[in-house]
Scaffold this motif. Structure first.
Motif, PDB file in Angstrom:
ATOM      1  N   PRO A 312       0.916  -0.746   0.196  1.00 29.62           N
ATOM      2  CA  PRO A 312       0.006  -0.153  -0.086  1.00 29.62           C
ATOM      3  C   PRO A 312       0.781   1.232  -0.468  1.00 29.62           C
ATOM      4  CG  PRO A 312       0.096  -0.796   2.188  1.00 29.62           C
ATOM      5  CD  PRO A 312       0.943  -1.893   1.181  1.00 29.62           C
ATOM      6  N   ASP A 313       1.646   0.556   0.194  1.00 33.40           N
ATOM      7  CA  ASP A 313       3.339   2.416   0.048  1.00 33.40           C
ATOM      8  C   ASP A 313       4.243   2.454  -0.243  1.00 33.40           C
ATOM      9  OD1 ASP A 313       4.571   4.623   1.581  1.00 33.40           O
ATOM     10  OD2 ASP A 313       3.219   4.835   3.205  1.00 33.40           O
ATOM     11  N   ILE A 314       4.814   3.203  -1.467  1.00 33.81           N
ATOM     12  CA  ILE A 314       5.425   3.112  -1.882  1.00 33.81           C
ATOM     13  C   ILE A 314       6.564   3.157  -1.049  1.00 33.81           C
ATOM     14  CG2 ILE A 314       6.005   5.665  -2.296  1.00 33.81           C
ATOM     15  CD1 ILE A 314       7.255   4.301  -5.092  1.00 33.81           C
ATOM     16  N   ARG A 315       7.193   3.662   0.071  1.00 30.46           N
ATOM     17  CA  ARG A 315       8.311   3.928   0.756  1.00 30.46           C
ATOM     18  C   ARG A 315       8.576   2.076   1.276  1.00 30.46           C
ATOM     19  NH1 ARG A 315       6.891   6.962   6.040  1.00 30.46           N
ATOM     20  NH2 ARG A 315       4.434   5.958   5.425  1.00 30.46           N
ATOM     21  N   LEU A 316       7.676   1.524   1.223  1.00 31.61           N
ATOM     22  CA  LEU A 316       7.926   0.444   1.809  1.00 31.61           C
ATOM     23  C   LEU A 316       8.858  -0.698   1.439  1.00 31.61           C
ATOM     24  CD1 LEU A 316       4.312  -0.900   3.148  1.00 31.61           C
ATOM     25  CD2 LEU A 316       6.658  -1.361   4.405  1.00 31.61           C
ATOM     26  N   PHE A 317       8.906   0.419   0.297  1.00 32.73           N
ATOM     27  CA  PHE A 317      10.261  -1.161  -0.907  1.00 32.73           C
ATOM     28  C   PHE A 317      11.810  -0.560  -0.754  1.00 32.73           C
ATOM     29  CE2 PHE A 317       6.843  -0.129  -4.208  1.00 32.73           C
ATOM     30  CZ  PHE A 317       6.632  -1.730  -4.500  1.00 32.73           C
ATOM     31  N   TRP A 318      11.531   0.292   0.294  1.00 34.35           N
ATOM     32  CA  TRP A 318      13.337   0.845   0.666  1.00 34.35           C
ATOM     33  C   TRP A 318      13.472   0.442   2.018  1.00 34.35           C
ATOM     34  CZ3 TRP A 318      16.680   2.751  -2.581  1.00 34.35           C
ATOM     35  CH2 TRP A 318      16.096   2.979  -4.040  1.00 34.35           C
ATOM     36  N   SER A 319      12.867  -0.170   2.855  1.00 30.79           N
ATOM     37  CA  SER A 319      12.345  -1.105   4.450  1.00 30.79           C
ATOM     38  C   SER A 319      13.657  -2.175   4.297  1.00 30.79           C
ATOM     39  CB  SER A 319      10.672  -0.582   4.948  1.00 30.79           C
ATOM     40  OG  SER A 319      10.951  -1.498   5.560  1.00 30.79           O
ATOM     41  N   ASN A 320      14.196  -1.633   5.071  1.00 27.75           N
ATOM     42  CA  ASN A 320      14.968  -2.899   5.995  1.00 27.75           C
ATOM     43  C   ASN A 320      14.443  -4.267   6.870  1.00 27.75           C
ATOM     44  OD1 ASN A 320      17.086  -3.219   3.928  1.00 27.75           O
ATOM     45  ND2 ASN A 320      17.499  -1.083   4.580  1.00 27.75           N
ATOM     46  N   ASP A 321      13.540  -3.851   7.336  1.00 23.03           N
ATOM     47  CA  ASP A 321      12.780  -4.267   8.074  1.00 23.03           C
ATOM     48  C   ASP A 321      12.103  -5.977   7.888  1.00 23.03           C
ATOM     49  OD1 ASP A 321      10.548  -5.119  10.492  1.00 23.03           O
ATOM     50  OD2 ASP A 321       9.836  -3.176  10.604  1.00 23.03           O
ATOM     51  N   LYS A 322      12.937  -6.616   8.374  1.00 25.56           N
ATOM     52  CA  LYS A 322      12.867  -7.987   8.118  1.00 25.56           C
ATOM     53  C   LYS A 322      10.978  -8.548   8.032  1.00 25.56           C
ATOM     54  CE  LYS A 322      16.854  -9.712  10.158  1.00 25.56           C
ATOM     55  NZ  LYS A 322      17.930 -10.140  10.838  1.00 25.56           N
ATOM     56  N   ARG A 323      10.201  -7.723   8.497  1.00 27.16           N
ATOM     57  CA  ARG A 323       8.486  -8.122   8.827  1.00 27.16           C
ATOM     58  C   ARG A 323       8.401  -7.463   7.333  1.00 27.16           C
ATOM     59  NH1 ARG A 323       6.326  -4.260  13.981  1.00 27.16           N
ATOM     60  NH2 ARG A 323       8.550  -3.279  12.926  1.00 27.16           N
ATOM     61  N   PHE A 324       8.865  -7.194   6.577  1.00 25.98           N
ATOM     62  CA  PHE A 324       8.596  -6.654   5.181  1.00 25.98           C
ATOM     63  C   PHE A 324       9.782  -7.833   4.583  1.00 25.98           C
ATOM     64  CE2 PHE A 324       9.510  -4.552   1.275  1.00 25.98           C
ATOM     65  CZ  PHE A 324       8.665  -3.864   0.701  1.00 25.98           C
ATOM     66  N   THR A 325      11.143  -7.216   4.539  1.00 22.16           N
ATOM     67  CA  THR A 325      11.606  -8.625   3.648  1.00 22.16           C
ATOM     68  C   THR A 325      11.599 -10.273   3.542  1.00 22.16           C
ATOM     69  OG1 THR A 325      13.555  -8.335   5.278  1.00 22.16           O
ATOM     70  CG2 THR A 325      13.625  -6.811   3.897  1.00 22.16           C
ATOM     71  N   LYS A 326      11.245 -10.580   5.145  1.00 22.66           N
ATOM     72  CA  LYS A 326      10.810 -11.925   5.025  1.00 22.66           C
ATOM     73  C   LYS A 326       9.653 -12.276   3.769  1.00 22.66           C
ATOM     74  CE  LYS A 326      14.423 -12.713   7.281  1.00 22.66           C
ATOM     75  NZ  LYS A 326      15.471 -13.697   6.564  1.00 22.66           N
ATOM     76  N   GLN A 327       8.510 -11.437   3.776  1.00 19.10           N
ATOM     77  CA  GLN A 327       7.393 -11.636   2.970  1.00 19.10           C
ATOM     78  C   GLN A 327       7.866 -12.288   1.412  1.00 19.10           C
ATOM     79  OE1 GLN A 327       3.748  -9.719   4.008  1.00 19.10           O
ATOM     80  NE2 GLN A 327       4.587  -8.513   6.099  1.00 19.10           N
ATOM     81  N   PHE A 328       8.761 -11.936   0.764  1.00 18.54           N
ATOM     82  CA  PHE A 328       8.815 -12.030  -0.108  1.00 18.54           C
ATOM     83  C   PHE A 328      10.421 -13.337  -0.607  1.00 18.54           C
ATOM     84  CE2 PHE A 328       7.261  -8.171   0.888  1.00 18.54           C
ATOM     85  CZ  PHE A 328       6.167  -7.983  -0.179  1.00 18.54           C
ATOM     86  N   LYS A 329       9.922 -13.900  -1.417  1.00 19.48           N
ATOM     87  CA  LYS A 329      11.248 -14.948  -2.019  1.00 19.48           C
ATOM     88  C   LYS A 329      11.692 -15.156  -3.601  1.00 19.48           C
ATOM     89  CE  LYS A 329      11.874 -16.104   2.589  1.00 19.48           C
ATOM     90  NZ  LYS A 329      13.545 -15.980   2.836  1.00 19.48           N
TER      91      LYS A 329
END
Length: 434
Positions: A312-329
């Motif tokens: 929902p938010d374009i800033r998320l693409f730049w996040s290093n938070d593992k709660r975001f990064t671990k959702q994609f493989k």
């Protein structure tokens, strides 16, 4: 607002350069630009800024280093900020488990599966290009708004951070490449909200038809190119979205003729996916391919990733938070983003009289706020404007929304950011605070 609605507002397609400011934000154009000779950016081990001592550098490869002094030059025309410099070399499109890279690889997979060996892929070209390549070589009028530093990051008067990956099409053609896919990060001064960011990623393709292909078809080169590009891109759309209703809509880009936009009916509304067209003969002639016919397309990777992954938010693409990064493989196209927090926003208003010399622009305001608050700023929105009847001066009131996607913000840090913003607006933008 739904993800699809947010994405529909995306302004990261080259609207300003493509259709002389008359297309809807989010539509893609296909300019053909030239790379500065000899410059080539390659991937880094970490992908992040290396900041040390007085000299800050971003290593994009063992071979090429982009220093702070390369892009923040002190030149009178320079308007690149540290916030932008620190994004150079991150290369989200080269990180295998990142949504941007997953989309890129899915597109490459489609072409490799259906047209094996035909398209060569490039994703490491240097992001600094000449202004001639950025504007003149794409037939941009000399008085066009996109040349304004309000829209573009200038290194100096002759050099910019590329606004489009298409900046490299002519250079690749001159080097003899006639069938390629091109991916890269691009830079655009823009507003601040959930679907706008000053750095984003584009991917495009170009194919030059052979004389034998045209002769065997019994059609003119233009007819065959238009037919083939629609067939190829319809297949790509099905590869990404499945069986969806789609249509090619006539469009205008100065770089292609005829030109089309591909739209799909998705989540109850028509969504623009990409732009495409038959490459202008002038572009091919100047690149050493006189008499040839080619087709090309371009798309925004954030735009597709936000829709396909429900981000929902374009800033998320730049996040290093593992709660975001671990959702994609890598290779997993059916993942859906699961929100992991709902931290509250903090709203701060700032009101001021505009300077009398018309120097104020909203893009400049957003650039100042971004440089101070970085990704803690979620939105900058004009909420009130009026002109004093006697003084004939105009006042604006902007509401700044601060929100971290990873933690709760304290009143103290927000107040400090807001005060710094007010000071910069008064000193740098010459407004009169109210």
């Amino acid at each position: 607002m739904s993800v699809a609605q947010a994405v529909a507002r995306l302004g990261h397609a080259p609207a300003r350069l493509c259709n002389l400011h008359s297309v809807t934000p989010g539509r893609i154009g296909l300019p053909t630009w030239r790379l500065l000779p000899g410059l080539r950016a390659l991937r880094s081990a970490s992908g992040h800024a290396e900041l040390g001592g007085h000299r800050q550098t971003l290593t994009t490869s063992s071979a090429v280093t982009v220093s702070r002094e390369d892009v923040i030059t002190g030149n009178q025309a320079n308007n690149v900020t540290d916030n932008i410099f620190q994004k150079i070399g991150v290369n989200l499109h080269q990180q295998p488990n990142h949504p941007i890279c997953i989309i890129k690889e899915a597109i490459i997979d489609y072409f490799e599966t259906n047209y094996p060996g035909r398209f060569k892929s490039f994703d490491d070209l240097y992001p600094i290009v000449s202004t001639k390549a950025n504007f003149d070589d794409v037939l941009t009028p000399v008085d066009h708004v996109s040349r304004n530093p309000n829209d573009t990051y200038y290194v100096d008067k002759d050099t910019v951070l590329r606004c489009h990956t298409s900046a490299h099409q002519a250079e690749l053609l001159r080097k003899g490449e006639t069938s390629f896919l091109l991916t890269g990060d691009v830079y655009r001064r823009d507003s601040i909200d959930a679907s706008h960011y000053p750095v984003f990623h584009q991917m495009e393709g170009l194919y030059v038809l052979s004389d034998e292909e045209i002769a065997a078809s019994g059609k003119s080169g233009t007819e065959l190119a238009a037919q083939e590009l629609q067939h190829v891109l319809s297949g790509l759309t099905k590869h990404l979205f499945g069986e969806v209703e789609m249509k090619f809509v006539d469009a205008y880009f100065p770089f292609t003729e005829p030109s089309y936009e591909l739209e799909i009916f998705f989540q109850g509304e028509w969504l623009e996916v990409l732009g495409c067209g038959v490459t202008q003969r002038q572009i091919l002639e100047e690149a050493g391919h006189a008499g040839k016919t080619a087709w090309a397309f371009g798309l925004g990777l954030e735009r597709l990733a936000m829709v396909l992954f429900d981000i929902p938010d374009i800033r998320l693409f730049w996040s290093n938070d593992k709660r975001f990064t671990k959702q994609f493989k890598q290779g997993q196209m059916r993942s859906k983003f699961k929100p992991y927090s709902k931290y509250p926003p903090c709203y701060k208003d700032v009101s001021f009289w505009l300077p009398t010399d018309d120097s104020f622009t909203e893009n400049n305001l957003c650039e100042q706020v971004r440089n101070i608050a970085g990704d803690l700023v979620e939105e900058v929105k004009l909420i009130d404007s009026f002109t004093h009847p006697k003084k004939q001066r105009t006042s604006h009131c902007y509401r700044i929304a601060y929100r971290s996607m990873e933690r709760s913000l304290t009143d103290e840090e927000i107040n400090a950011l807001q005060e710094q913003t007010r000071t910069v607006l008064a000193n740098e933008m010459k407004v009169e605070l109210r």
